[in-house]
Write a protein that holds these residues in place. Structure first.
Motif, PDB file in Angstrom:
ATOM      1  N   UNK A  21      -6.317   0.274  -8.816  1.00 51.44           N
ATOM      2  CA  UNK A  21      -7.479   0.380  -7.954  1.00 51.44           C
ATOM      3  C   UNK A  21      -8.361  -0.847  -8.138  1.00 51.44           C
ATOM      4  N   UNK A  22      -8.868  -1.425  -7.039  1.00 52.60           N
ATOM      5  CA  UNK A  22      -9.734  -2.591  -7.180  1.00 52.60           C
ATOM      6  C   UNK A  22     -11.044  -2.213  -7.842  1.00 52.60           C
ATOM      7  N   UNK A  23     -11.614  -3.118  -8.639  1.00 52.47           N
ATOM      8  CA  UNK A  23     -12.900  -2.819  -9.271  1.00 52.47           C
ATOM      9  C   UNK A  23     -13.995  -2.726  -8.219  1.00 52.47           C
ATOM     10  N   UNK A  24     -14.917  -1.817  -8.409  1.00 59.19           N
ATOM     11  CA  UNK A  24     -15.995  -1.655  -7.431  1.00 59.19           C
ATOM     12  C   UNK A  24     -17.108  -2.671  -7.663  1.00 59.19           C
ATOM     13  N   UNK A  25     -17.416  -2.984  -8.920  1.00 58.74           N
ATOM     14  CA  UNK A  25     -18.427  -3.994  -9.221  1.00 58.74           C
ATOM     15  C   UNK A  25     -19.822  -3.605  -8.760  1.00 58.74           C
ATOM     16  N   UNK A  26     -20.050  -2.350  -8.502  1.00 59.39           N
ATOM     17  CA  UNK A  26     -21.368  -1.914  -8.070  1.00 59.39           C
ATOM     18  C   UNK A  26     -21.494  -1.879  -6.557  1.00 59.39           C
ATOM     19  N   UNK A  27     -22.676  -1.561  -6.078  1.00 60.42           N
ATOM     20  CA  UNK A  27     -22.866  -1.433  -4.626  1.00 60.42           C
ATOM     21  C   UNK A  27     -22.781  -2.786  -3.914  1.00 60.42           C
ATOM     22  N   UNK A  28     -22.305  -2.750  -2.668  1.00 59.03           N
ATOM     23  CA  UNK A  28     -22.260  -3.970  -1.856  1.00 59.03           C
ATOM     24  C   UNK A  28     -23.669  -4.365  -1.452  1.00 59.03           C
ATOM     25  N   UNK A  29     -23.942  -5.632  -1.550  1.00 58.92           N
ATOM     26  CA  UNK A  29     -25.247  -6.150  -1.128  1.00 58.92           C
ATOM     27  C   UNK A  29     -25.229  -6.370   0.376  1.00 58.92           C
ATOM     28  N   UNK A  30     -26.348  -6.161   1.063  1.00 56.46           N
ATOM     29  CA  UNK A  30     -26.389  -6.459   2.495  1.00 56.46           C
ATOM     30  C   UNK A  30     -26.213  -7.962   2.711  1.00 56.46           C
ATOM     31  N   UNK A  31     -25.467  -8.330   3.735  1.00 54.82           N
ATOM     32  CA  UNK A  31     -25.213  -9.740   4.027  1.00 54.82           C
ATOM     33  C   UNK A  31     -25.696 -10.086   5.432  1.00 54.82           C
ATOM     34  N   UNK A  32     -25.923 -11.370   5.649  1.00 51.25           N
ATOM     35  CA  UNK A  32     -26.294 -11.896   6.963  1.00 51.25           C
ATOM     36  C   UNK A  32     -25.314 -13.006   7.305  1.00 51.25           C
ATOM     37  N   UNK A  33     -24.866 -13.083   8.571  1.00 52.38           N
ATOM     38  CA  UNK A  33     -23.915 -14.127   8.956  1.00 52.38           C
ATOM     39  C   UNK A  33     -24.456 -15.532   8.692  1.00 52.38           C
ATOM     40  N   UNK A  34     -23.586 -16.400   8.184  1.00 51.65           N
ATOM     41  CA  UNK A  34     -23.929 -17.800   7.924  1.00 51.65           C
ATOM     42  C   UNK A  34     -22.835 -18.661   8.563  1.00 51.65           C
ATOM     43  N   UNK A 123     -30.732 -21.311   3.379  1.00 48.56           N
ATOM     44  CA  UNK A 123     -31.500 -20.168   2.895  1.00 48.56           C
ATOM     45  C   UNK A 123     -31.219 -18.985   3.821  1.00 48.56           C
ATOM     46  N   UNK A 124     -30.750 -17.912   3.219  1.00 53.91           N
ATOM     47  CA  UNK A 124     -30.395 -16.706   3.961  1.00 53.91           C
ATOM     48  C   UNK A 124     -31.519 -15.695   3.794  1.00 53.91           C
ATOM     49  N   UNK A 125     -32.007 -15.199   4.930  1.00 53.00           N
ATOM     50  CA  UNK A 125     -33.048 -14.173   4.938  1.00 53.00           C
ATOM     51  C   UNK A 125     -32.391 -12.874   5.374  1.00 53.00           C
ATOM     52  N   UNK A 126     -32.636 -11.821   4.621  1.00 54.45           N
ATOM     53  CA  UNK A 126     -32.020 -10.517   4.872  1.00 54.45           C
ATOM     54  C   UNK A 126     -32.217 -10.093   6.327  1.00 54.45           C
ATOM     55  N   UNK A 127     -31.114  -9.736   6.982  1.00 50.45           N
ATOM     56  CA  UNK A 127     -31.161  -9.235   8.342  1.00 50.45           C
ATOM     57  C   UNK A 127     -31.213 -10.293   9.432  1.00 50.45           C
ATOM     58  N   UNK A 128     -31.214 -11.575   9.050  1.00 51.86           N
ATOM     59  CA  UNK A 128     -31.275 -12.652  10.044  1.00 51.86           C
ATOM     60  C   UNK A 128     -30.044 -13.536   9.952  1.00 51.86           C
ATOM     61  N   UNK A 129     -29.489 -13.898  11.110  1.00 53.13           N
ATOM     62  CA  UNK A 129     -28.367 -14.824  11.136  1.00 53.13           C
ATOM     63  C   UNK A 129     -28.850 -16.186  10.658  1.00 53.13           C
ATOM     64  N   UNK A 130     -28.029 -16.864   9.866  1.00 54.86           N
ATOM     65  CA  UNK A 130     -28.386 -18.177   9.334  1.00 54.86           C
ATOM     66  C   UNK A 130     -27.456 -19.219   9.939  1.00 54.86           C
ATOM     67  N   UNK A 131     -28.034 -20.169  10.669  1.00 58.82           N
ATOM     68  CA  UNK A 131     -27.263 -21.264  11.249  1.00 58.82           C
ATOM     69  C   UNK A 131     -27.504 -22.506  10.403  1.00 58.82           C
ATOM     70  N   UNK A 132     -26.457 -22.943   9.695  1.00 63.83           N
ATOM     71  CA  UNK A 132     -26.571 -24.146   8.856  1.00 63.83           C
ATOM     72  C   UNK A 132     -26.622 -25.401   9.708  1.00 63.83           C
ATOM     73  N   UNK A 133     -26.415 -25.256  11.012  1.00 69.56           N
ATOM     74  CA  UNK A 133     -26.484 -26.395  11.920  1.00 69.56           C
ATOM     75  C   UNK A 133     -25.272 -27.296  11.799  1.00 69.56           C
TER      76      UNK A 133
END
Length: 144
Positions: A21-34, A123-133
């Motif tokens: 079984x794969x390790x769970x490593x704790x809860x998944x953190x929320x991510x934003x597209x980059x 810089x990634x802000x929770x809940x916002x898409x991040x465009x590195x340009x």
């Protein structure tokens, strides 16, 4: 005696299943597209390896994450599943331009590969898409 053998078989089977079984490593953190685009010498660059790592304590992700640009120079960073992005925080970016071969060669010769010396950040802000340009790199190295 058969009861003992049966019990041992169940124990061994349980241990083997548990090991796969794969390790769970704790809860998944929320991510934003980059996402972003890498240009080399003014043109979109395919096969550029983009590596990101937290700039320190700003993100819970403490290990490097890597993706590769497509034929149009576009990339999308991933934490858990393809294209899901990154948890909030500031990340440093490093680059290797891979030349396909038996042993991949960095056409930048390491000029952009050191995360500690890199000046490229997102810089990634929770809940916002991040465009590195559009990230402009030179085949001759930084400042050339």
């Amino acid at each position: 005696m058969t009861g003992i053998k049966h019990g041992l078989m169940l124990l061994v089977t349980g241990l083997l299943i548990g090991c796969h079984q794969p390790p769970t490593g704790g809860p998944r953190l929320p991510t934003s597209p980059v996402t972003g685009i890498v240009f080399v010498d003014g043109n979109p660059a395919e096969m550029v390896e983009v590596t990101c790592q937290s700039d320190g304590e700003s993100s819970a992700i403490k290990y490097p994450l890597t993706t590769t640009t497509d034929k149009d120079g576009k990339f999308s960073l991933t934490t858990y599943q393809t294209g899901d992005g990154l948890p909030e925080g500031t990340y440093v970016l490093a680059f290797k331009w891979l030349e396909p071969s038996l042993v991949p060669v960095d056409k930048f010769k390491g000029a952009y590969a050191d995360l500690k010396k890199s000046t490229f950040k997102v810089t990634v802000i929770k809940g916002q898409k991040c465009d590195a340009g559009t990230i402009e790199l030179s085949s001759k190295g930084p400042g050339k």
